[in-house]
Scaffold this motif. Structure first.
Motif, short mmCIF file in Angstrom:
data_model
loop_
_atom_site.label_atom_id
_atom_site.label_comp_id
_atom_site.label_asym_id
_atom_site.label_seq_id
_atom_site.Cartn_x
_atom_site.Cartn_y
_atom_site.Cartn_z
N GLY A 1 46.43 -5.73 27.31
CA GLY A 1 46.80 -4.96 26.11
C GLY A 1 47.43 -3.63 26.43
O GLY A 1 47.88 -2.92 25.54
N ASN B 1 42.90 -8.31 36.09
CA ASN B 1 43.60 -7.03 36.10
C ASN B 1 42.85 -5.91 35.36
O ASN B 1 43.02 -4.74 35.70
CB ASN B 1 44.99 -7.23 35.48
N ALA B 2 42.02 -6.26 34.38
CA ALA B 2 41.34 -5.20 33.61
C ALA B 2 40.49 -4.33 34.54
O ALA B 2 39.88 -4.82 35.48
CB ALA B 2 40.45 -5.83 32.54
N THR C 1 43.85 -7.17 40.72
CA THR C 1 44.44 -5.83 40.78
C THR C 1 43.43 -4.87 41.40
O THR C 1 42.49 -4.43 40.75
CB THR C 1 44.84 -5.33 39.37
N ARG D 1 45.51 -3.50 20.85
CA ARG D 1 46.29 -3.69 22.09
C ARG D 1 46.66 -5.17 22.27
O ARG D 1 47.77 -5.49 22.68
CB ARG D 1 45.48 -3.20 23.30
N GLY E 1 49.28 -0.94 29.81
CA GLY E 1 49.63 -0.61 31.19
C GLY E 1 50.17 -1.77 32.01
O GLY E 1 51.09 -2.50 31.58
N TYR F 1 34.22 3.42 41.48
CA TYR F 1 35.55 2.78 41.50
C TYR F 1 35.90 2.35 42.93
O TYR F 1 36.39 1.24 43.15
CB TYR F 1 36.59 3.76 40.96
N LEU G 1 38.13 -9.71 23.63
CA LEU G 1 36.78 -9.94 24.16
C LEU G 1 36.41 -8.89 25.19
O LEU G 1 37.26 -8.18 25.73
CB LEU G 1 36.65 -11.35 24.72
N LYS H 1 36.60 -1.52 43.98
CA LYS H 1 37.91 -2.00 44.44
C LYS H 1 37.84 -2.48 45.88
O LYS H 1 38.60 -3.38 46.27
CB LYS H 1 38.97 -0.90 44.26
N THR I 1 32.59 -7.59 30.06
CA THR I 1 31.25 -7.33 30.60
C THR I 1 30.23 -8.31 30.00
O THR I 1 29.06 -8.26 30.34
CB THR I 1 30.79 -5.88 30.32
N LEU J 1 47.06 -0.83 44.61
CA LEU J 1 48.04 0.05 43.97
C LEU J 1 47.73 1.53 44.20
O LEU J 1 46.56 1.92 44.27
CB LEU J 1 48.08 -0.23 42.47
N VAL K 1 39.83 -5.81 25.34
CA VAL K 1 38.69 -5.47 24.48
C VAL K 1 39.13 -4.70 23.23
O VAL K 1 38.38 -4.59 22.27
CB VAL K 1 37.63 -4.69 25.31
N VAL K 2 40.34 -4.17 23.25
CA VAL K 2 40.84 -3.38 22.10
C VAL K 2 41.77 -4.25 21.25
O VAL K 2 42.86 -4.63 21.72
CB VAL K 2 41.58 -2.11 22.59
N THR L 1 49.99 4.84 33.57
CA THR L 1 49.38 4.11 32.45
C THR L 1 48.40 5.06 31.77
O THR L 1 48.22 6.20 32.18
CB THR L 1 48.60 2.87 32.93
N1 LIG Z 1 46.93 3.25 36.75
C1 LIG Z 1 46.69 3.45 38.03
O1 LIG Z 1 47.03 4.51 38.61
C2 LIG Z 1 46.02 2.37 38.84
C3 LIG Z 1 45.98 2.51 40.24
C4 LIG Z 1 45.38 1.53 41.00
C5 LIG Z 1 44.82 0.42 40.38
N2 LIG Z 1 44.85 0.31 39.02
C6 LIG Z 1 44.21 -0.84 38.42
O2 LIG Z 1 45.13 -1.52 37.58
C7 LIG Z 1 44.40 -2.26 36.59
C8 LIG Z 1 45.05 -2.04 35.23
O3 LIG Z 1 44.92 -0.67 34.89
P1 LIG Z 1 45.98 0.17 34.03
O4 LIG Z 1 46.33 1.35 34.85
O5 LIG Z 1 47.03 -0.72 33.51
O6 LIG Z 1 45.01 0.71 32.89
P2 LIG Z 1 45.03 0.58 31.30
O7 LIG Z 1 43.86 1.35 30.83
O8 LIG Z 1 46.38 0.93 30.77
O9 LIG Z 1 44.79 -0.99 31.07
C9 LIG Z 1 43.54 -1.59 31.32
C10 LIG Z 1 43.16 -2.46 30.14
O10 LIG Z 1 41.90 -3.09 30.42
C11 LIG Z 1 41.18 -3.16 29.21
N3 LIG Z 1 39.74 -3.28 29.45
C12 LIG Z 1 38.91 -2.34 29.97
N4 LIG Z 1 37.63 -2.78 29.95
C13 LIG Z 1 37.65 -4.02 29.41
C14 LIG Z 1 36.64 -4.98 29.10
N5 LIG Z 1 35.35 -4.73 29.31
N6 LIG Z 1 37.02 -6.15 28.55
C15 LIG Z 1 38.34 -6.42 28.29
N7 LIG Z 1 39.32 -5.54 28.55
C16 LIG Z 1 38.99 -4.36 29.10
C17 LIG Z 1 41.51 -1.85 28.50
O11 LIG Z 1 41.25 -1.90 27.11
C18 LIG Z 1 42.97 -1.66 28.85
O12 LIG Z 1 43.83 -2.13 27.81
C19 LIG Z 1 42.95 -1.77 36.69
O13 LIG Z 1 42.19 -2.73 37.37
C20 LIG Z 1 43.06 -0.51 37.49
O14 LIG Z 1 41.88 -0.23 38.20
C21 LIG Z 1 45.45 1.26 38.24
#
Ligand SMILES: NC(=O)c1ccc[n+]([C@@H]2O[C@H](COP(=O)([O-])OP(=O)(O)OC[C@H]3O[C@@H](n4cnc5c(N)ncnc54)[C@H](O)[C@@H]3O)[C@@H](O)[C@H]2O)c1
Length: 254
Positions: free
Chosen positions: A16, A91-92, A142, A43, A18, A157, A63, A161, A66, A187, A39-40, A192
């Protein structure tokens, strides 16, 4: 003309926003059938609408990863609706406020580990029998450079990871001969709305992070990461299994 992911049934968690959102849109444009998970609700609606506007095949599921029952529903419904699962993208994820060991409360430790590590364990455990039944599949996790080094995020975190990378390699080792590939992306910073998760970032954590940020340069656009992900789930990476592809603009080469 056939496309890279023609008709591949693909579950993407956190789709939803990033990185997941961009993966969903890109994979759809390459012919994949997408299950959008977040979960949102708004999104999910946004990503589903974007894919539908380009005539992609998509199914949205609101959904909470967790919750084990929610994950069961995700896998069961995906198979019920689309017959099988070809690709699973775990990826979440949520951030942890850069909290040190002393600052990490048990409740927060559980929350971060549950979303970032336990959910991929459960989704993969439930999806893999379907992939084996179907003759194979591809899993992409991810992760982060915080999964390779100690000073790029807070404790929970970092642990989650690192764990996700170990999980990736284990699954690759055990299921490679069943036609299932499992890889991870480590990454750097991506532009995001992931934020600090737990609220105000820890000053101590930010100080540690500062020591390493000099060589980071610009953050990635999530679209750039989606293209990296496309490579890892497509046939173009057919000989890659159990790998961790670092996409960090050279942040960790120094
Ligand atoms: N943004 C960064 O700098 C970065 C760097 C390294 C790794 N990552 C990883 O990339 C992945 C995506 O992150 P992003 O940066 O796109 O973040 P984001 O917050 O834009 O997207 C993550 C999404 O996961 C959803 N989410 C969170 N908890 C959830 C749950 N319990 N059930 C269902 N959905 C859930 C959120 O609602 C959100 O829409 C993550 O695993 C993050 O750790 C991000």
């Amino acid at each position: 003309m056939s496309k890279v992911l023609d008709h591949k049934v693909t579950i993407i968690t956190g789709a939803g926003s990033g990185i997941g959102e961009e993966m969903a849109k890109l994979f759809s444009s390459e012919g994949a059938t997408i299950v959008v998970v977040d979960v949102v609700p708004e999104r999910v609606d946004k990503t589903v609408a974007a894919i539908r506007s380009k005539h992609g095949t998509v199914y949205g599921m609101v959904l909470d990863l967790t919750k084990k029952d929610d994950i069961k529903k995700l896998v069961d419904d995906s198979v019920k609706i689309f017959d099988h699962i070809d690709i699973l993208c775990n990826n979440a994820g949520i951030m942890d406020g850069f909290y040190s060991l002393e600052e990490t409360e048990e409740e927060w430790w559980d929350k971060v580990l549950n979303v970032n590590l336990k959910a991929p364990y459960l989704t993969t455990k439930m999806a893999i029998p379907h992939m084996m039944h179907n003759g194979g599949g591809t899993i992409l996790n991810t992760s982060s450079v915080a999964g390779l080094y100690g000073g790029r995020a807070g404790l929970a975190y970092t642990v989650s990871k690192h764990g996700l990378i170990g999980f990736t390699k284990h699954v690759a080792a055990y299921y490679g001969d069943k036609g299932i590939r499992c890889n991870a992306m480590a990454l750097g910073a991506v532009n995001t709305q992931i934020g600090y998760g737990s609220g105000k970032p820890s000053p101590l954590g930010l100080k540690v992070l500062e020591k390493t940020t000099g060589s980071m340069g610009r953050p990635a656009d999530p679209q750039e990461i989606a293209r990296t992900a496309l490579f890892l789930v497509s046939k173009d990476s057919s000989y890659i299994n159990g790998s961790v592809l670092v996409a960090d603009n050279g942040w960790t080469v120094y």
